[in-house]
Design an enzyme around this catalytic site. Sequence first.
Site, PDB file in Angstrom:
ATOM      1  N   HIS A 121      29.512 -13.336 -13.694  1.00  0.00           N
ATOM      2  CA  HIS A 121      30.452 -13.903 -14.206  1.00  0.00           C
ATOM      3  C   HIS A 121      31.023 -15.128 -13.778  1.00  0.00           C
ATOM      4  CE1 HIS A 121      30.442  -9.780 -16.121  1.00  0.00           C
ATOM      5  NE2 HIS A 121      31.269 -10.279 -17.179  1.00  0.00           N
ATOM      6  N   GLY A 122      30.930 -15.453 -12.782  1.00  0.00           N
ATOM      7  CA  GLY A 122      31.619 -16.674 -12.163  1.00  0.00           C
ATOM      8  C   GLY A 122      31.276 -16.954 -10.619  1.00  0.00           C
TER       9      GLY A 122
END
Length: 476
Positions: free
Chosen positions: A326-327
Site C-alpha cells: 500500500h505504500g
Amino acid sequence: MIFNSFSFLYFFPAVFILYWFFTQKYRKAQNILLLVASYYFYACWNYKFLFLLIFSTLLDYYTGLQMEKSGSIGKKRFWFWLSVLINLGFLGVFKYYNFFVSSFIDFLALFGIQGHAATLNVILPVGISFYTFHGLSYVIDIFYNRIKAEKDFVDYSVFVSFFPLLVAGPIERATHLLPQIKQDRTFDPYKAADGLRQILWGLFMKVVVADNCAMVVNEVFNHPNQYNAGSLWIGALFFAFQIYGDFAGYSNIALGTARLLGFELLKNFSFPYFSRDIAEFWRRWHISLSSWFRDYLYIPLGGSKGGLYSQLRNVLIIFLVSGLWHGANWTFIIWGGINALCFIPLVVFKLNRANTDTVAQNTFLPSVKETLQIAITFGITVIAWVFFRAINVTEAIRYLTKMFDFSRGFKPEVSLSSFGFIAVLLVVEWLHRHKNHGFELSYISQRWVRWLLYLFVFLMLLIFGVSSDTFIYFQF
C-alpha cells in the site's frame, strides 16, 4: 482522467458509441478501440509513463511466449525470473527506493554511523502496483502451466491496460478476464442497467460520502493538537468511511463501466464494515488483492499446511507485505502488522473461517452477539486506519494518544454533517448485503420506486457532491 471528472463524462460515451454502434460486429476492432482508449485514458494523467506501461506489457507478453516454447525447465525458469525481477525492479525503483534508502540510513544512525545516499526525485506512476500485479499473475500462471501464453498482442494488452481497472483495480487474473476479451460480446440491456446503477452508487460513495468526510479528516489529522479526543475520534471514524467510500466507490464505478462494455470484473468489496472478525473483514475488503496474495504468496509459502508456527509465519508475512504494497512508509507496515496480530488468534483457535456467511443471514437485524462482533471489529479497524492515514509513525502514535486523552473533553468540535451521508450508506448497504453491490435494485418490481431511488441519489450528488481531483488508491 478520473471517473468523477467532466473529461470522463465526454470520454466514456464516445467510447461506448464507437464500441457498440460501429465496431460491434468486429471483436478485433472492439479490442483495438479498447486498447487505444485505455492508453489515452492513462496518458491523460502523464503521457511519459505510458511508455513504462507499454514496456511492462511487452515484457510479460514476450516472456509468456518464450516460456511456453522453452525446451527445458532451465530456460523456462530463466525467462520467468527475468520478468519477475524486472517487474519488481521497476516497482522497487519508483515506489520503494527512497523508503529503503532512508530506512537504512536511520538504522545506521542507531549505531552512531552517519550514512549518506542519493534519493530519487520521481513521481510514482499511477496504477503501477496494479498493472504490475496483472503481469506477474499472468507470468506465474504460465510458469506453473495453469494457462497458455496469449498469442494475440492486442488481446493481452487489453488485459493489462483495460481502462476501468487500470489505475486502481480490481487486480484481474488472465484466467478470468482474457477469455472475456477473446470472445464476442453482445449488448445486454439488463446488465447495462445494473452497471449504471452501480456507477451511480459508486459516485455517491465517492463524491458524497468520501469527499465530504475528507474535509473533516484533513483538518483534524493536519492539526490534531487543536482538537479534543471526541474530535479525533470523529476524524478517525470519518477516515474509515472516507477510504471505504473512495476505494469501494471507485471499484463500483469500474465494475459498472466494464459491465456497460460487456465485461464482468472481479468483485472487490463485499460490505466489509459488517464483518464480525478481522478474517471476515479481509475476505470482504479489497478482495482482488487479498486473493492475489493468498494464491501467489501465502499458498506457495505453505499456506495453512504444516505446523502452527509455519501458519502464523505465513500470516504475518502476508499482512506485512500487504501493508508494504500500500505504500513505502512504516505506517503501512504497522497497519498490516496490527491486522496480523488480530488475525493470528483466530488462526490459533481455528476461528478464521467461523464467519463465512452473510451477517444476519435469515433476519432483518443482527443478533446481540453479531452486533457486538461487528462493533469490536469495526473499532479495531478504525484504530488501525490511524496508522494508514498518518504521515509517519510518530504522528500516528501522537494522534492515538490524544484520542484517549479525555482531559480536554469529548464533545466534538468539528462538523458532524457527514454522519447523515454515512447513515444513508449504511442503511442502503445493509438492505443489500446479500447482493453484489449496494444499489442492486432489480429485485424491486415497481419501476416508479426504482426511479424514485435513482432520483434521490442523483439529487444527493448534485446538492452534496464535492469536487475532488483524485482517488486515495491512485497513490498505491
